[in-house]
Design a protein around this motif. Structure first.
Motif: not given
Length: 799
Positions: A733, A735, A772, A777
């Motif tokens: 994960r 971002d 997510y 993702n």
């Protein structure tokens, strides 16, 4: 003191070694045999709990699926309550393990039917399914904890087992899920009941079979039971414990602390086995956690049963070994005394020959056996010289042959389609295939091409492997291309190939072949099958394609092949394969099989995968089944996903990559096609290229741990005024939108490392967002489209 002879010394030493080694071997054999037989017994009882686990999960899964599959029909008929009872009766009649089911609605949902409205369907003792509306005077279900929990939960779930006193009078568990009206509001609960009486009877039968087959004559015998997530007994030979006692309470009464630890593990949802003291009897306990039901299946087996067969077999083996050692020692002494005397004169000469002095003259001996050895050594001297020369020539020939086979393999692979996607400019078709040869070269083939807006394709398997099969494969592929350029009828194409193969089939090899033609405009599908495996149509209704029984190619030149016709619906994937895939075997010769492949195809159909992902995923199921061992037969897989005509208001393209930057050139071609379709100006084209490649390469390099294989998916959808690039991966994960802005006005050495990639994406894209979801993702990049008109009147789209 008289010195011992060589024969006596050897005999004495051999005897001492035999005694020591025999003692060690006997001890090792005893413990290994005993342990091996114990492991076999453990595996047997471990299999009992695992089989019970799978049976429970299968039954609960069937009832769960039945409830989920019928909830839509029930919700569609909420305006007609008279039909609801028929739905419940059908559910019970079609599911043998569903003892009953019910529909419970919120108060006054059907005011004309009463304040509380509940309908119920059940199977009576004679097997007849009945239904009825429950009486208004029955206990108020709205205050029951299970109804409140089921109504408040966002998802359906199984209730803890309970004794159904109102209906079946049996131990029961219920799958309860919501019923919603047309606006999506919860209006009631659908409950599907499973009586656990079948499970109790099954445990009694399995215990009885184990007692009869493996435990005759034992004072203490094995027994099985099932406990709930909190340790409550659900099934037990002692009926007075069911729903009244807990495993941890019984375990706490014994001085042994191991059973307390086992109880904690079972409460935590673990599976395994361990050694405990059960009521003064040393025993093994096997336990397996049943997922979704939150139950644990347990079998307790006394030590005497586990180790009995091993002890008996070990004692017999030890007795045979001891007798063998005595006999070997006696025979060795006699043999050495009678045969080793003349050997000393031969040792020096033999050592010289062994060192490569082939001209050494061997001494004369009188012993017939040693003389024969002398003659053999003499012949060996002559043959070794020639053998060494031949070995050099053979080695050189083998190296040359391996090089030629490698070249042949490269040539064969070049003949097969290898550029994917093969038609990046098209949105109506998606194709992917791969071939895995059992040897350097193989006999599997597939090919495809588009002519006159029709897709011509074939897949085949030559009987045999190696170079001969590869030659027939090359000829068949060429004949397919030639015949398909002249004809559009699969029947005529296959018959033309068959006549050509028969004319040149001096080696009597035959070919199974499936050939088809898809009209890309209408989905009309014509095909002919020549003894090949039936393809699978993967979609909303996954099924095997019906094929006629025609003979393979190369057997009878006059054979008339049949042509069949169907229509492929948009979104359907045609999956073709060779028998090497379904006949892939484990080390114990268990085959992957058509049925297992078909079940996996149904599972993957729900994911609506592109052709490449579908082939990779279903191939991985076969690899995992055979534990990744190499196969003896070639394997070919081909997936053709027919998308049909795309809505002119919606432009959609997708592609899948491995996490390997070597695939970036494929991405470049893919983005070029999109830019051409969108008619981007050069500046916008460069910006889109830079932003998308930066995002994809970052995902390839950083989403998955180093050395781990994974995939990166890119979906592209264009609307009237904007185009969406959606990048997905199942890696760690992360971002990227949280990266701080980069001050590009600073000198390079003054800026911190990283962040430039997301800066470029933000610069060239109009909007960037990240979520997510479902373990993925998902990075969405949006580019605005501005419509302009050229001087010639044509429309251009500029980002």
């Amino acid at each position: 003191m008289k010195r011992l002879t060589l024969a006596n010394r050897l005999s004495l030493r051999i005897m001492m070694v035999l005694i020591v080694m025999s003692a060690i071997i006997m001890a090792v054999v005893y413990y290994l045999t005993r342990d091996s037989m114990a492991r076999e017994a453990e595996s047997r009882y471990d299999g009992v709990v695992l089989h019970a686990n799978e049976k429970i999960r299968g039954v609960l899964s069937d009832v769960y699926v039945a409830a989920i599959n019928n909830i839509y029909d029930i919700e569609c008929d909420l305006n007609n309550p008279d039909k609801l009872e028929a739905h419940l009766e059908r559910m019970v009649s079609q599911n043998m393990y569903m003892s009953s089911c019910r529909l419970i609605f919120e108060p006054d949902f059907y005011p004309e039917r009463g304040h509380n409205y509940e309908i119920y369907a059940w199977r009576d003792s004679s097997g007849v399914v009945k239904g009825k509306q429950m009486n208004e005077k029955h206990p108020d279900y709205l205050v029951h904890s299970w109804y409140k929990a089921a109504f408040q939960n966002n998802e359906g779930d199984w209730t803890p087992p309970y004794f159904d006193r109102a209906a079946s009078q049996q131990l029961t568990t219920t799958y309860a899920t919501h019923v919603r009206d047309a606006r999506g509001n919860k209006v009631g609960v659908l409950g599907a009941d499973v009586s656990l009486n079948w499970l109790r009877l099954r445990h009694q039968r399995v215990d009885a079979e184990n007692h009869e087959r493996y435990e005759k004559g034992f004072k203490e015998q094995s027994y099985s039971f099932i406990i709930d997530h909190d340790g409550t007994y659900l099934i037990h030979p002692e009926e007075n414990r069911v729903l009244k006692r807990k495993f941890q309470d019984i375990a706490a009464q014994s001085p042994d602390t191991l059973d307390d630890a086992v109880g904690r593990k079972m409460m935590a949802g673990e599976s395994g086995m361990t050694h405990i003291n059960n009521d003064g009897t040393k025993s093994w306990i096997f336990y397996s956690f049943v997922k979704y039901a939150d139950w644990t299946v347990v079998v307790i087996v006394p030590d005497a049963i586990i180790y009995h067969n091993g002890n008996v077999l070990a004692m017999w083996i030890l007795a045979v070994l001891f007798a063998g050692v005595v006999l070997i020692n006696f025979l060795c002494h006699r043999f050495l005394v009678s045969n080793l005397r003349p050997l000393s004169r031969f040792v020096t000469a033999a050592n010289q020959v062994a060192q490569g002095n082939f001209d050494m003259k061997l001494p004369a001996v009188k012993s017939r056996e040693i003389d024969a050895l002398r003659t053999a050594f003499g012949e060996m001297r002559v043959s070794l010289t020639g053998y060494i020369d031949e070995l050099k020539e053979t080695t050189a020939s083998k190296v040359a042959m391996e090089q030629e086979l490698k070249i042949a393999s490269d040539i064969q692979q070049r003949m097969l389609p290898k550029q994917y996607p093969p038609y990046p400019e098209r949105t109506d078709i998606d194709i992917y295939g791969e071939v895995v040869t059992a040897k350097e070269v193989g006999g599997d083939l597939f090919d495809f091409f588009i002519r006159d807006e029709k897709l011509f394709f074939s897949i085949g398997d030559v009987a045999g492997k190696g170079v001969p099969a590869s030659l027939v494969m090359a000829v068949t592929r060429s004949m397919f291309r030639s015949a398909s350029m002249i004809n559009t009828s699969p029947k005529l194409i296959v018959e033309s190939i068959n006549r050509s193969v028969c004319q040149s089939n001096d080696s009597f090899m035959f070919v199974t072949l499936f050939m088809g033609v898809i009209d890309l405009a209408t989905g009309k599908f014509l095909y002919a099958n020549a003894g090949h495996e039936p393809p699978v149509l993967v979609g909303s209704h996954t099924r095997f394609l019906r094929t006629d029984n025609n003979i393979p190619l190369g057997l009878r030149p006059e054979w008339e092949y049949t042509e069949q016709e169907t229509v492929i619906m948009p979104g359907t994937t045609l999956f073709l394969y060779t028998d090497g895939f379904t006949e892939a075997e484990t080390v114990d010769l268990k085959q992957y099989g058509r049925d297992r492949m078909f079940k996996e195809a149904i599972r993957l159909a729900a994911k609506r995968l592109d052709s490449r992902t579908f082939v990779k995923d279903i191939r991985m199921t076969e690899r995992q089944f055979v534990n990744f061992i190499p196969q003896k037969d070639d394997i070919s897989l081909l997936a053709i996903k027919y998308r049909g005509n795309v809505d002119p208001k919606l432009y959609y393209r997708s592609i899948l990559f491995n996490n390997d930057v070597q695939e970036v050139p494929v991405l470049t071609v893919f983005i070029d096609g999109i830019c051409d379709d969108m008619k981007f100006y050069d500046l916008d084209r460069s910006g889109v290229h830079l932003a998308i490649e930066e995002a994809v390469v970052n995902a390839m390099e950083y989403a998955y741990p180093e050395g781990t294989r994974g995939h990166v998916y890119l979906d592209v959808t264009a609307y009237d005024d904007e185009i969406h690039f959606v990048l997905r991966d199942r890696g760690e994960r992360f971002d990227p939108t949280k990266m701080p802005e980069v001050d590009v006005d600073k000198y390079v050495r003054e800026r911190s490392v990283g962040g430039l990639g997301i800066h470029l994406i933000r610069h060239y894209m109009d909007d960037v967002s990240y979520v997510y979801i479902d373990g993925q993702n998902v990075l969405t990049m949006i580019k605005k489209l501005n419509k302009n008109t050229d001087q010639d009147g044509s429309n251009n789209q500029k980002g």
